[in-house]
Design a protein around this motif. Sequence first.
Motif, PDB file in Angstrom:
ATOM      1  N   ARG A  56       0.709  -1.220   0.030  1.00 15.21           N
ATOM      2  CA  ARG A  56       0.078  -0.025  -0.176  1.00 15.21           C
ATOM      3  C   ARG A  56       0.788   1.274  -0.055  1.00 15.21           C
ATOM      4  NH1 ARG A  56      -5.075  -1.343   4.235  1.00 15.21           N
ATOM      5  NH2 ARG A  56      -5.802  -3.012   2.886  1.00 15.21           N
ATOM      6  N   TYR A  57       2.225   1.165   0.139  1.00 13.82           N
ATOM      7  CA  TYR A  57       3.106   2.288   0.159  1.00 13.82           C
ATOM      8  C   TYR A  57       3.652   2.457  -1.386  1.00 13.82           C
ATOM      9  CZ  TYR A  57       3.177   2.223   5.194  1.00 13.82           C
ATOM     10  OH  TYR A  57       3.041   2.499   6.605  1.00 13.82           O
ATOM     11  N   SER A  58       3.739   3.555  -1.619  1.00 14.98           N
ATOM     12  CA  SER A  58       4.650   4.035  -3.025  1.00 14.98           C
ATOM     13  C   SER A  58       5.868   3.735  -2.722  1.00 14.98           C
ATOM     14  CB  SER A  58       4.404   5.544  -3.158  1.00 14.98           C
ATOM     15  OG  SER A  58       5.209   6.213  -2.393  1.00 14.98           O
ATOM     16  N   ALA A  59       6.791   3.703  -3.992  1.00  9.03           N
ATOM     17  CA  ALA A  59       8.162   3.298  -4.011  1.00  9.03           C
ATOM     18  C   ALA A  59       8.965   4.328  -2.866  1.00  9.03           C
ATOM     19  CB  ALA A  59       8.669   3.399  -5.359  1.00  9.03           C
ATOM     20  N   GLU A  85       7.595   5.823  -0.635  1.00 10.93           N
ATOM     21  CA  GLU A  85       7.489   5.480   1.042  1.00 10.93           C
ATOM     22  C   GLU A  85       7.915   4.319   1.469  1.00 10.93           C
ATOM     23  OE1 GLU A  85       2.838   7.691   1.135  1.00 10.93           O
ATOM     24  OE2 GLU A  85       3.065   5.452   0.402  1.00 10.93           O
ATOM     25  N   ASN A  86       8.252   3.192   0.860  1.00 12.01           N
ATOM     26  CA  ASN A  86       8.947   2.097   1.060  1.00 12.01           C
ATOM     27  C   ASN A  86      10.341   2.144   1.373  1.00 12.01           C
ATOM     28  OD1 ASN A  86       7.660  -0.629   0.881  1.00 12.01           O
ATOM     29  ND2 ASN A  86       6.402   0.523  -0.774  1.00 12.01           N
ATOM     30  N   ARG A 109       9.615   7.162 -10.911  1.00  7.98           N
ATOM     31  CA  ARG A 109       8.550   6.065 -10.255  1.00  7.98           C
ATOM     32  C   ARG A 109       8.251   6.199  -9.027  1.00  7.98           C
ATOM     33  NH1 ARG A 109       5.728   3.638 -14.232  1.00  7.98           N
ATOM     34  NH2 ARG A 109       6.246   1.388 -13.711  1.00  7.98           N
ATOM     35  N   GLY A 143       6.284   7.711  -7.056  1.00 11.71           N
ATOM     36  CA  GLY A 143       4.898   7.627  -6.615  1.00 11.71           C
ATOM     37  C   GLY A 143       4.174   6.466  -6.839  1.00 11.71           C
ATOM     38  N   HIS A 144       4.784   5.415  -7.474  1.00 10.13           N
ATOM     39  CA  HIS A 144       4.096   3.981  -7.952  1.00 10.13           C
ATOM     40  C   HIS A 144       3.979   3.118  -6.892  1.00 10.13           C
ATOM     41  CE1 HIS A 144       4.743   6.073 -11.718  1.00 10.13           C
ATOM     42  NE2 HIS A 144       3.818   5.154 -12.535  1.00 10.13           N
ATOM     43  N   ARG A 145       3.104   2.259  -6.592  1.00  7.41           N
ATOM     44  CA  ARG A 145       3.084   1.307  -5.887  1.00  7.41           C
ATOM     45  C   ARG A 145       3.428   0.107  -6.327  1.00  7.41           C
ATOM     46  NH1 ARG A 145      -2.960   1.601  -2.847  1.00  7.41           N
ATOM     47  NH2 ARG A 145      -2.790   3.683  -1.989  1.00  7.41           N
ATOM     48  N   HIS A 167       2.503  -1.771  -9.640  1.00 10.61           N
ATOM     49  CA  HIS A 167       2.406  -1.038 -10.779  1.00 10.61           C
ATOM     50  C   HIS A 167       3.989  -0.934 -11.141  1.00 10.61           C
ATOM     51  CE1 HIS A 167      -1.223   1.037  -9.171  1.00 10.61           C
ATOM     52  NE2 HIS A 167      -1.807   0.252 -10.017  1.00 10.61           N
ATOM     53  N   GLN A 218      10.836  -3.495  -8.748  1.00 12.51           N
ATOM     54  CA  GLN A 218      10.519  -3.776  -7.401  1.00 12.51           C
ATOM     55  C   GLN A 218      11.848  -4.104  -6.999  1.00 12.51           C
ATOM     56  OE1 GLN A 218       7.383  -6.157  -6.406  1.00 12.51           O
ATOM     57  NE2 GLN A 218       6.313  -5.806  -8.441  1.00 12.51           N
TER      58      GLN A 218
END
Length: 227
Positions: A111-114, A116-117, A148, A150-152, A155, A161
């Motif tokens: 549930r976190y964006s890149a 935020e992770n 990227r 803002g992407h979870r 996506h 990843q």
Amino acid sequence: MTSPSDPTAHTTPVLSFDDVHYSYPKRRKEIVRVLRGLSVDVAAGERVALIGRSGSGKSTVLSLASGRLVTPVGTVTVVGHDLATLTADERAGLRLQHVAHVHQDFRLMPRYSALENVELPLRLQGVAPAVARERAREALERVGLGHRVGHRPKHLSGGEQQRVAIARAVVRQPTLLLADEPTGALDVELRDEILQLMFTLCAASAILLVTHDPAVADAADRTVRLS
């Protein structure tokens, strides 16, 4: 890729395995012996590749080094702490302050964006939010994902990843970096670039990485083979 550094320059053990044995119970009265007398040190600034066939105990070594598993026989020491003498909470605190782990399955927060992770471990360490966000953004830019942020995870491609997972691990420049196939989802050109970036950003860290890739093993200072 650049030549590995001189292993004779490494003197301070950050991670130490001393005569470590580890077994898993399988069925009634059946035990699978995974490690039998493993002894190895990894010093500050040293890069050690761990290789071996599937089932030889490579992932078990990483789990023991992180304190998620505790050996009943032998000693595993991280930054001077015998992990078997610490409580689960103390081992978790030690991981937070000193150890970063790049998992083979990435283990990103869905549930976190890149962004935020990557900033999450910094926030858990108490780094100011604005500083954590800026450092996370810089780490993502360094691994080629500045576009990227803002992407979870759902996506992002597998390779993207993996780069987020690497950025999350190196962003706080850990004392000990554990990596399980850290470049396994990357093509050859990007593999070499990201591997050297990881080594550069964590130049002062002790690095223990699991790999099946001979080129990745060759980039390390030395190789430990489990049989």
